[in-house]
Design a protein around this motif. Structure first.
Motif, short mmCIF file in Angstrom:
data_model
loop_
_atom_site.label_atom_id
_atom_site.label_comp_id
_atom_site.label_asym_id
_atom_site.label_seq_id
_atom_site.Cartn_x
_atom_site.Cartn_y
_atom_site.Cartn_z
N LEU A 1 20.16 53.46 96.51
CA LEU A 1 21.20 54.48 96.67
C LEU A 1 20.72 55.73 97.40
O LEU A 1 20.83 56.86 96.90
N MET A 2 20.19 55.50 98.57
CA MET A 2 19.93 56.55 99.55
C MET A 2 20.66 56.12 100.81
O MET A 2 20.95 54.94 100.99
N LEU A 3 20.97 57.06 101.68
CA LEU A 3 21.63 56.73 102.94
C LEU A 3 20.62 56.89 104.06
O LEU A 3 20.09 57.98 104.28
N ARG A 4 20.34 55.79 104.76
CA ARG A 4 19.48 55.84 105.93
C ARG A 4 20.39 56.10 107.12
O ARG A 4 21.29 55.32 107.40
N VAL A 5 20.14 57.20 107.83
CA VAL A 5 20.94 57.57 109.00
C VAL A 5 20.04 57.49 110.22
O VAL A 5 18.94 58.06 110.24
N SER B 1 25.07 67.65 95.76
CA SER B 1 24.62 68.05 97.08
C SER B 1 23.91 66.89 97.76
O SER B 1 23.34 66.02 97.10
N PHE B 2 23.96 66.90 99.09
CA PHE B 2 23.15 65.99 99.91
C PHE B 2 21.86 66.72 100.25
O PHE B 2 21.89 67.90 100.58
N LEU B 3 20.75 66.00 100.22
CA LEU B 3 19.45 66.56 100.58
C LEU B 3 18.75 65.60 101.53
O LEU B 3 18.85 64.38 101.39
N TRP B 4 18.02 66.16 102.53
CA TRP B 4 17.24 65.34 103.45
C TRP B 4 16.01 66.14 103.88
O TRP B 4 15.93 67.35 103.67
N ARG C 1 15.68 58.03 116.24
CA ARG C 1 15.31 58.96 115.16
C ARG C 1 16.19 58.71 113.95
O ARG C 1 17.36 58.36 114.08
N GLY C 2 15.61 58.91 112.78
CA GLY C 2 16.36 58.69 111.56
C GLY C 2 15.87 59.54 110.41
O GLY C 2 14.83 60.20 110.51
N LEU C 3 16.63 59.50 109.35
CA LEU C 3 16.24 60.21 108.13
C LEU C 3 16.94 59.57 106.94
O LEU C 3 17.89 58.81 107.09
N LEU C 4 16.44 59.87 105.76
CA LEU C 4 17.04 59.42 104.52
C LEU C 4 17.75 60.58 103.85
O LEU C 4 17.22 61.69 103.81
N VAL C 5 18.93 60.31 103.33
CA VAL C 5 19.71 61.33 102.62
C VAL C 5 19.88 60.87 101.17
O VAL C 5 20.19 59.70 100.93
N VAL C 6 19.69 61.79 100.26
CA VAL C 6 19.97 61.51 98.86
C VAL C 6 21.13 62.39 98.41
O VAL C 6 21.38 63.45 98.99
N ALA C 7 21.83 61.94 97.40
CA ALA C 7 22.88 62.74 96.77
C ALA C 7 22.41 63.05 95.36
O ALA C 7 22.06 62.14 94.61
#
Length: 89
Positions: free
Chosen positions: A36-40, A62-65, A47-53
Motif C-alpha cells: 500500500l504505497m503508490l509508485r509514481v 496526508s501524502f508523503l514522499w 524518474r520515479g518516487l514512492l508515495v505513502v498515505a
C-alpha cells in the motif's frame, strides 16, 4: 508484516487510488504496491518516487514522499501537481 490489513487499510487504499487517478491524468504512471504505497513514474524520464498515505489525526490524512514532499490527502489533484513538479514535469 506488510501493511495490507488493519484499521487504516481502507482509507489508505482509497486515498492512494484517488492519487493514482490524478497522476495518471497528468501523463505519469501510478502503481499501487502490495504494501500500500503508490509508485509514481514519469515514463518520459524514467524518474520515479514512492508515495505513502499516513493518518495525521483521527480524521486527516496526508501524502508523503521523499525529499520532504507532503500534501493533504483530501486534495489528490494538488498532490499530483506537486508530485509532477518533483519529477520535473
Amino acid at each position: 508484516m506488510a501493511a495490507t490489513s488493519g484499521p487504516g487499510t481502507g482509507p489508505r487504499r482509497r486515498h492512494l487510488e484517488a492519487l493514482a487517478r490524478e497522476v495518471e491524468a497528468r501523463g505519469l504512471q501510478g502503481l499501487l504496491t502490495e504494501d500500500l504505497m503508490l509508485r509514481v513514474v514519469d515514463p518520459a524520464s524514467g524518474r520515479g518516487l514512492l508515495v505513502v498515505a499516513m493518518p495525521m489525526s483521527r480524521i486527516r490524512w496526508s501524502f508523503l514522499w521523499a525529499g520532504g514532499g507532503q500534501a493533504d490527502a483530501d486534495d489528490p489533484a494538488r498532490a499530483a501537481e506537486l508530485i509532477a513538479r518533483t519529477l520535473g514535469r
